[in-house]
Design a protein around this motif. Structure first.
Motif, PDB file in Angstrom:
ATOM      1  N   UNK A  63       0.840  -1.199   0.000  1.00 57.76           N
ATOM      2  CA  UNK A  63       0.000   0.000   0.000  1.00 57.76           C
ATOM      3  C   UNK A  63       0.877   1.251   0.000  1.00 57.76           C
ATOM      4  N   UNK A  64       1.894   1.289   0.841  1.00 63.46           N
ATOM      5  CA  UNK A  64       2.783   2.453   0.911  1.00 63.46           C
ATOM      6  C   UNK A  64       3.565   2.635  -0.382  1.00 63.46           C
ATOM      7  N   UNK A  65       3.799   1.547  -1.098  1.00 62.96           N
ATOM      8  CA  UNK A  65       4.554   1.624  -2.357  1.00 62.96           C
ATOM      9  C   UNK A  65       3.640   1.910  -3.552  1.00 62.96           C
ATOM     10  N   UNK A  66       2.364   2.164  -3.283  1.00 61.59           N
ATOM     11  CA  UNK A  66       1.460   2.545  -4.364  1.00 61.59           C
ATOM     12  C   UNK A  66       0.672   1.398  -4.960  1.00 61.59           C
ATOM     13  N   UNK A  67       0.721   0.231  -4.306  1.00 64.66           N
ATOM     14  CA  UNK A  67      -0.062  -0.904  -4.799  1.00 64.66           C
ATOM     15  C   UNK A  67      -1.221  -1.161  -3.841  1.00 64.66           C
ATOM     16  N   UNK A  68      -2.109  -0.170  -3.749  1.00 61.59           N
ATOM     17  CA  UNK A  68      -3.172  -0.240  -2.747  1.00 61.59           C
ATOM     18  C   UNK A  68      -4.361  -1.088  -3.149  1.00 61.59           C
ATOM     19  N   UNK A  69      -4.376  -1.576  -4.389  1.00 58.79           N
ATOM     20  CA  UNK A  69      -5.567  -2.309  -4.815  1.00 58.79           C
ATOM     21  C   UNK A  69      -5.629  -3.727  -4.254  1.00 58.79           C
ATOM     22  N   UNK A  70      -4.526  -4.147  -3.645  1.00 60.53           N
ATOM     23  CA  UNK A  70      -4.561  -5.484  -3.051  1.00 60.53           C
ATOM     24  C   UNK A  70      -5.072  -5.379  -1.625  1.00 60.53           C
ATOM     25  N   UNK A  71      -6.270  -5.911  -1.420  1.00 59.86           N
ATOM     26  CA  UNK A  71      -6.932  -5.789  -0.125  1.00 59.86           C
ATOM     27  C   UNK A  71      -6.195  -6.539   0.957  1.00 59.86           C
ATOM     28  N   UNK A  72      -5.671  -7.660   0.598  1.00 59.63           N
ATOM     29  CA  UNK A  72      -5.125  -8.543   1.609  1.00 59.63           C
ATOM     30  C   UNK A  72      -4.118  -9.470   0.942  1.00 59.63           C
ATOM     31  N   UNK A  73      -3.023  -9.708   1.613  1.00 59.95           N
ATOM     32  CA  UNK A  73      -2.035 -10.659   1.123  1.00 59.95           C
ATOM     33  C   UNK A  73      -1.800 -11.664   2.240  1.00 59.95           C
ATOM     34  N   UNK A  74      -1.849 -12.929   1.892  1.00 55.13           N
ATOM     35  CA  UNK A  74      -1.515 -13.972   2.865  1.00 55.13           C
ATOM     36  C   UNK A  74      -0.347 -14.774   2.310  1.00 55.13           C
ATOM     37  N   UNK A  75       0.538 -15.188   3.194  1.00 57.38           N
ATOM     38  CA  UNK A  75       1.753 -15.863   2.754  1.00 57.38           C
ATOM     39  C   UNK A  75       1.846 -17.243   3.375  1.00 57.38           C
ATOM     40  N   UNK A  76       2.010 -18.238   2.510  1.00 61.45           N
ATOM     41  CA  UNK A  76       2.144 -19.604   2.975  1.00 61.45           C
ATOM     42  C   UNK A  76       3.354 -20.255   2.354  1.00 61.45           C
ATOM     43  N   UNK A  77       3.376 -21.571   2.390  1.00 62.31           N
ATOM     44  CA  UNK A  77       4.535 -22.317   1.891  1.00 62.31           C
ATOM     45  C   UNK A  77       4.132 -23.220   0.750  1.00 62.31           C
ATOM     46  N   UNK A  78       5.084 -23.418  -0.128  1.00 64.42           N
ATOM     47  CA  UNK A  78       4.882 -24.335  -1.249  1.00 64.42           C
ATOM     48  C   UNK A  78       6.015 -25.355  -1.213  1.00 64.42           C
ATOM     49  N   UNK A  79       5.675 -26.631  -1.157  1.00 67.74           N
ATOM     50  CA  UNK A  79       6.666 -27.704  -1.153  1.00 67.74           C
ATOM     51  C   UNK A  79       6.603 -28.429  -2.484  1.00 67.74           C
TER      52      UNK A  79
END
Lengths: 85, 85
Positions: free
Chosen positions: B27-43
């Motif tokens: 959001x601070x970098x100007x990409x405010x259209x992403x409401x929510x980001x979740x981070x998980x793992x990929x194996x």
């Protein structure tokens, strides 16, 4: 709301110490049939509104420049998942 | 050799501090259209030999018991990718 999934993995030519440790641990636990395990990251973006080419281009830019370190990681896929999560 | 991909994400009802921080930074970098980001793992598992139901059952067991912490994480998908990686 649509979800965009970005997958980032360590580059194939690099050793992945986390994955190597997991491979060794699985082997010791009796799961020796897995030759190799590599561990990367999965990002899920929730977007408000429709996912068009502009949004996907922005996600691609963010994935390449902010979410991944291009020296050691590759963005392996960007997919749109329309299902509610 | 076939690759089996296991995706693990933090449970939907839990706060994902890493994802929240990323959402705020975007959001601070100007990409405010992403409401929510979740981070998980990929194996990514590389298997020597064909992927049959027994192998998939073993992967499911490993994913549930070893690779994810069922208190805070869900195994969201297990897919087989036959392409060489």
């Amino acid at each position: 709301m649509p979800t965009i999934v970005v997958d980032v993995m360590p580059k194939a030519e690099l050793l992945d110490p986390q994955g190597k440790a997991t491979t060794g641990a699985l082997d010791r636990l009796g799961h020796g049939k897995f030759q190799n395990v590599r561990i990367g990251k999965r990002f899920e973006f929730t977007v408000d509104g429709p996912v068009d080419d502009a949004v996907l281009a922005e996600v691609r830019k963010v994935a390449d420049e902010i979410l991944s370190n291009s020296v050691i990681e590759d963005v392996v896929s960007i997919t749109v998942d329309g299902e509610a999560k």
